[in-house]
Design a protein around this motif. Structure first.
Motif, PDB file in Angstrom:
ATOM      1  N   ARG A 156       0.859  -1.191   0.000  1.00 31.86           N
ATOM      2  CA  ARG A 156       0.000   0.000   0.000  1.00 31.86           C
ATOM      3  C   ARG A 156       0.890   1.234   0.000  1.00 31.86           C
ATOM      4  O   ARG A 156       1.924   1.262   0.669  1.00 31.86           O
ATOM      5  N   PRO A 157       0.488   2.267  -0.740  1.00 34.09           N
ATOM      6  CA  PRO A 157       1.256   3.520  -0.686  1.00 34.09           C
ATOM      7  C   PRO A 157       1.154   4.130   0.707  1.00 34.09           C
ATOM      8  O   PRO A 157       0.091   4.068   1.339  1.00 34.09           O
ATOM      9  N   LYS A 158       2.234   4.701   1.183  1.00 34.13           N
ATOM     10  CA  LYS A 158       2.270   5.191   2.567  1.00 34.13           C
ATOM     11  C   LYS A 158       2.309   6.714   2.614  1.00 34.13           C
ATOM     12  O   LYS A 158       3.007   7.358   1.834  1.00 34.13           O
ATOM     13  N   LEU A 159       1.558   7.252   3.546  1.00 35.86           N
ATOM     14  CA  LEU A 159       1.541   8.689   3.787  1.00 35.86           C
ATOM     15  C   LEU A 159       2.530   8.997   4.898  1.00 35.86           C
ATOM     16  O   LEU A 159       2.378   8.529   6.025  1.00 35.86           O
ATOM     17  N   GLU A 160       3.567   9.766   4.588  1.00 36.05           N
ATOM     18  CA  GLU A 160       4.624  10.060   5.543  1.00 36.05           C
ATOM     19  C   GLU A 160       4.399  11.426   6.194  1.00 36.05           C
ATOM     20  O   GLU A 160       3.780  12.319   5.603  1.00 36.05           O
ATOM     21  N   GLN A 161       4.899  11.561   7.404  1.00 33.51           N
ATOM     22  CA  GLN A 161       4.833  12.837   8.106  1.00 33.51           C
ATOM     23  C   GLN A 161       5.598  13.901   7.316  1.00 33.51           C
ATOM     24  O   GLN A 161       6.701  13.666   6.824  1.00 33.51           O
ATOM     25  N   GLY A 162       4.996  15.073   7.185  1.00 32.10           N
ATOM     26  CA  GLY A 162       5.659  16.168   6.497  1.00 32.10           C
ATOM     27  C   GLY A 162       5.478  16.176   4.994  1.00 32.10           C
ATOM     28  O   GLY A 162       6.095  16.996   4.301  1.00 32.10           O
ATOM     29  N   PHE A 163       4.644  15.278   4.479  1.00 33.56           N
ATOM     30  CA  PHE A 163       4.379  15.270   3.043  1.00 33.56           C
ATOM     31  C   PHE A 163       3.722  16.583   2.612  1.00 33.56           C
ATOM     32  O   PHE A 163       2.875  17.132   3.326  1.00 33.56           O
ATOM     33  N   SER A 164       4.078  17.061   1.438  1.00 29.77           N
ATOM     34  CA  SER A 164       3.403  18.220   0.858  1.00 29.77           C
ATOM     35  C   SER A 164       2.012  17.790   0.382  1.00 29.77           C
ATOM     36  O   SER A 164       1.700  16.593   0.302  1.00 29.77           O
ATOM     37  N   GLN A 165       1.189  18.789   0.051  1.00 26.11           N
ATOM     38  CA  GLN A 165      -0.154  18.450  -0.438  1.00 26.11           C
ATOM     39  C   GLN A 165      -0.063  17.664  -1.742  1.00 26.11           C
ATOM     40  O   GLN A 165      -0.874  16.756  -1.981  1.00 26.11           O
ATOM     41  N   ARG A 166       0.908  17.976  -2.566  1.00 26.12           N
ATOM     42  CA  ARG A 166       1.085  17.233  -3.807  1.00 26.12           C
ATOM     43  C   ARG A 166       1.443  15.784  -3.517  1.00 26.12           C
ATOM     44  O   ARG A 166       0.912  14.851  -4.139  1.00 26.12           O
ATOM     45  N   GLN A 167       2.347  15.553  -2.578  1.00 31.18           N
ATOM     46  CA  GLN A 167       2.719  14.183  -2.215  1.00 31.18           C
ATOM     47  C   GLN A 167       1.534  13.450  -1.577  1.00 31.18           C
ATOM     48  O   GLN A 167       1.312  12.258  -1.829  1.00 31.18           O
ATOM     49  N   SER A 177      -7.231   5.327  -6.745  1.00 29.58           N
ATOM     50  CA  SER A 177      -7.201   5.246  -8.200  1.00 29.58           C
ATOM     51  C   SER A 177      -7.862   6.457  -8.853  1.00 29.58           C
ATOM     52  O   SER A 177      -8.825   6.343  -9.613  1.00 29.58           O
ATOM     53  N   HIS A 178      -7.330   7.628  -8.551  1.00 28.63           N
ATOM     54  CA  HIS A 178      -7.706   8.885  -9.191  1.00 28.63           C
ATOM     55  C   HIS A 178      -6.423   9.605  -9.613  1.00 28.63           C
ATOM     56  O   HIS A 178      -5.371   9.401  -9.005  1.00 28.63           O
ATOM     57  N   PRO A 179      -6.486  10.465 -10.616  1.00 26.82           N
ATOM     58  CA  PRO A 179      -5.294  11.251 -10.977  1.00 26.82           C
ATOM     59  C   PRO A 179      -4.931  12.241  -9.880  1.00 26.82           C
ATOM     60  O   PRO A 179      -5.819  12.824  -9.244  1.00 26.82           O
ATOM     61  N   SER A 180      -3.653  12.453  -9.661  1.00 25.44           N
ATOM     62  CA  SER A 180      -3.200  13.307  -8.560  1.00 25.44           C
ATOM     63  C   SER A 180      -3.692  14.742  -8.705  1.00 25.44           C
ATOM     64  O   SER A 180      -4.015  15.400  -7.712  1.00 25.44           O
ATOM     65  N   TRP A 181      -3.749  15.261  -9.928  1.00 22.00           N
ATOM     66  CA  TRP A 181      -4.164  16.660 -10.093  1.00 22.00           C
ATOM     67  C   TRP A 181      -5.588  16.866  -9.585  1.00 22.00           C
ATOM     68  O   TRP A 181      -5.892  17.913  -9.006  1.00 22.00           O
ATOM     69  N   LEU A 182      -6.426  15.869  -9.792  1.00 21.10           N
ATOM     70  CA  LEU A 182      -7.813  15.988  -9.366  1.00 21.10           C
ATOM     71  C   LEU A 182      -7.929  15.862  -7.853  1.00 21.10           C
ATOM     72  O   LEU A 182      -8.661  16.617  -7.194  1.00 21.10           O
ATOM     73  N   VAL A 183      -7.160  14.938  -7.278  1.00 24.47           N
ATOM     74  CA  VAL A 183      -7.166  14.792  -5.812  1.00 24.47           C
ATOM     75  C   VAL A 183      -6.659  16.064  -5.152  1.00 24.47           C
ATOM     76  O   VAL A 183      -7.237  16.552  -4.173  1.00 24.47           O
ATOM     77  N   GLU A 184      -5.568  16.629  -5.686  1.00 29.06           N
ATOM     78  CA  GLU A 184      -5.014  17.856  -5.098  1.00 29.06           C
ATOM     79  C   GLU A 184      -6.023  19.003  -5.201  1.00 29.06           C
ATOM     80  O   GLU A 184      -6.180  19.799  -4.269  1.00 29.06           O
ATOM     81  N   ARG A 185      -6.706  19.071  -6.309  1.00 27.40           N
ATOM     82  CA  ARG A 185      -7.723  20.101  -6.505  1.00 27.40           C
ATOM     83  C   ARG A 185      -8.816  19.984  -5.445  1.00 27.40           C
ATOM     84  O   ARG A 185      -9.238  20.982  -4.846  1.00 27.40           O
ATOM     85  N   TRP A 186      -9.278  18.774  -5.200  1.00 27.97           N
ATOM     86  CA  TRP A 186     -10.344  18.564  -4.221  1.00 27.97           C
ATOM     87  C   TRP A 186      -9.851  18.753  -2.788  1.00 27.97           C
ATOM     88  O   TRP A 186     -10.600  19.218  -1.925  1.00 27.97           O
ATOM     89  N   LEU A 187      -8.591  18.396  -2.527  1.00 29.61           N
ATOM     90  CA  LEU A 187      -8.043  18.650  -1.192  1.00 29.61           C
ATOM     91  C   LEU A 187      -8.047  20.143  -0.888  1.00 29.61           C
ATOM     92  O   LEU A 187      -8.383  20.567   0.231  1.00 29.61           O
ATOM     93  N   GLN A 188      -7.683  20.950  -1.862  1.00 30.85           N
ATOM     94  CA  GLN A 188      -7.675  22.404  -1.668  1.00 30.85           C
ATOM     95  C   GLN A 188      -9.082  22.948  -1.454  1.00 30.85           C
ATOM     96  O   GLN A 188      -9.282  23.891  -0.691  1.00 30.85           O
TER      97      GLN A 188
END
Length: 477
Positions: A156-167, A177-188
């Protein structure tokens, strides 16, 4: 140790379904087909496929299996590809058919819980469609996965402490299973909690609803008929007088011929709410300006009881071909509905204008319907949203010329992005001071689907239906 099933007991139908699924997945990647497509032009896998005669009809069970495989692999493609990268002993580019077979095998093992012996079918498929040695690679990757599955050690991909929003978007994008640009857009826009809910909603099995044709049947009578035949339905919480939500048994609805008899049509409740927002009345002159394939126009016809004038036009003549026959099936009176193929920007139906009401359901990114159109998440890019806005503005300007003073223009999309929704309404009003945006009248739609401006705005993770937008824009007297 799990017993290996004898070859004679394996499902020949399932093996043929896997072959058909690979063909359709190739069409999605190479020809731009979408996940609901059945049949069509050959793919480059076809010469190999003749060995098993893939064009011979599959029975209904195996046909449903094809649909499940194609939808599932398309939806989970990014996570499947990431897993392939983790499971392969060496890197390098894979043959397209081989990649689809590996995706298929991983999806079946992880998502459908297929037993280990199902791997043999994927090995055979790789040998037949690619080359004999490709079977060894498929066997190695899938056996490696089953060992990890047994040990509960799936990567599984791991979320590390200090990751940027892009990471962070990369991790969530792989996992969901979504493109990163879309996930980042929705996170913002939504924040982490709601973004995760939206991603999960896009990956659930789609919810399908039936718009009951009240011109031909009472909703209570159809509801009872469906329940007695074993189809599990419930009234829509948003349009309880005209919509039934299918909880299970959609294939049985299709098999009973209820659609061909004109008693109902498959249509999301969000689409129905757009027509409710338009509120077409008997005796009015109404235009559906981007009508294809015609579902909203048919709902408007039912609301109007076949009285008045209704025009359905679209730039895509091919997508309008089935509308006359469907309208006849649904009992739409001859002469009430006019159908025409034309681009609103170039050929305005001014001989019919002005209209009391105009519905403008514009082309858009479709980012509100990713549960049903999983392929769209891989086709869309950030630039598409901006280019869509230019088209949407042009269509709005053209439609405005056809609304009588005091008349109503309803602008709608199946997008959840503000650049295609509220911001387009704001820009239109700034260009056209003779129009004003107005909130939905009290009682027309539930308050739960209206935003702060009184516009319709539905979200999959909030409302349990497709994401969509609709705004009423009034032509001043």
């Amino acid at each position: 140790m799990q017993r290996i099933a004898p070859k004679a007991t394996r499902s020949t139908g399932e093996n043929r379904a896997r072959l058909a699924a690979v063909q359709q997945l190739m069409r999605i990647d190479e020809e731009g087909a979408y996940v609901g497509l059945v049949g069509g032009s050959p793919t480059r896998t076809q010469p190999h496929a003749r060995k098993r005669d893939p064009q011979a009809p599959l029975d209904s069970r195996d046909a449903r299996f094809v649909t499940e495989l194609v939808f599932g692999v398309t939806r989970w493609r990014r996570r499947l590809d990431w897993l392939i990268s983790q499971l392969r002993p060496t890197g390098g580019t894979l043959d397209p058919e081989l990649l689809q077979i590996l995706r298929l095998g991983i999806f079946e093992l992880l998502e459908l819980g297929k037993p280990d012996w199902a791997i043999n079918s994927h090995v055979d498929l790789a040998k037949e469609l690619v080359r004999p040695e490709a079977g060894r690679l498929v066997n190695g990757v899938l056996r490696n996965l089953t060992r990890m599955r047994t040990a509960n050690a799936i990567p599984r991909p791991k979320l590390e402490q200090g990751f940027s929003q892009r990471q962070q978007a990369d991790v969530f994008g792989i996992a969901s299973s979504h493109p990163s640009w879309l996930v980042e857009r929705w996170l913002q826009r939504f924040g982490e909690a709601d973004t995760l809910k939206l991603l999960a909603s896009n990956n659930r099995r789609p919810v399908y609803s039936l718009r009951v044709n009240t011109m031909k049947v009472d909703i209570g009578a159809l509801e009872q008929e469906l329940q007695e035949s074993g189809v599990e339905v419930e009234r829509s919480p948003y349009l309880s007088g005209e919509y039934l939500r299918v909880k299970s048994g959609l294939q049985d609805v299709l098999a009973q011929g209820l659609l061909s008899d004109g008693l109902c049509q498959v249509q999301d409740e969000s689409a129905g709410m757009v027509v409710s927002l338009l509120d077409p009345q008997p005796g009015e002159r109404v235009l559906d300006a981007c009508a294809a394939p015609g579902g909203k126009a048919l709902f408007a016809a039912a609301r109007m009881r076949g009285e008045g004038q209704l025009m359905a036009m679209d730039a895509n003549a091919r997508r309008l071909r089935g509308l006359p026959a469907t309208a006849a099936q649904q009992g739409v009176p001859a002469g009430f509905l006019t159908i025409g193929a034309a681009d609103l920007r170039e050929s305005l139906p001014e001989q019919h204008a002005p209209f009391d009401k105009v519905l403008l359901d514009v082309p858009c990114s479709g980012l509100g319907v990713l549960a049903k159109r999983a392929d769209l998440r891989w086709r869309r890019q950030p630039a598409d949203i901006l280019s869509n806005a230019q088209l949407q503005d042009a269509l709005l300007d053209a439609a405005a010329r056809l609304v009588r003073p005091g008349g109503l223009l309803v602008y709608s999309t199946c997008s959840i992005e503000p650049e295609e929704n509220d911001l387009r309404v704001d820009a239109f009003i700034s260009r056209h001071p003779d129009f004003v945006a107005e909130p939905a009248p009290t009682g027309l739609l539930p308050d739960s689907v209206l935003n702060q401006n009184g516009f319709m705005a539905t979200f999959p993770h909030v409302h349990g239906i497709d994401g969509a937008f609709g705004a009423r824009i009034r032509h001043r007297q």
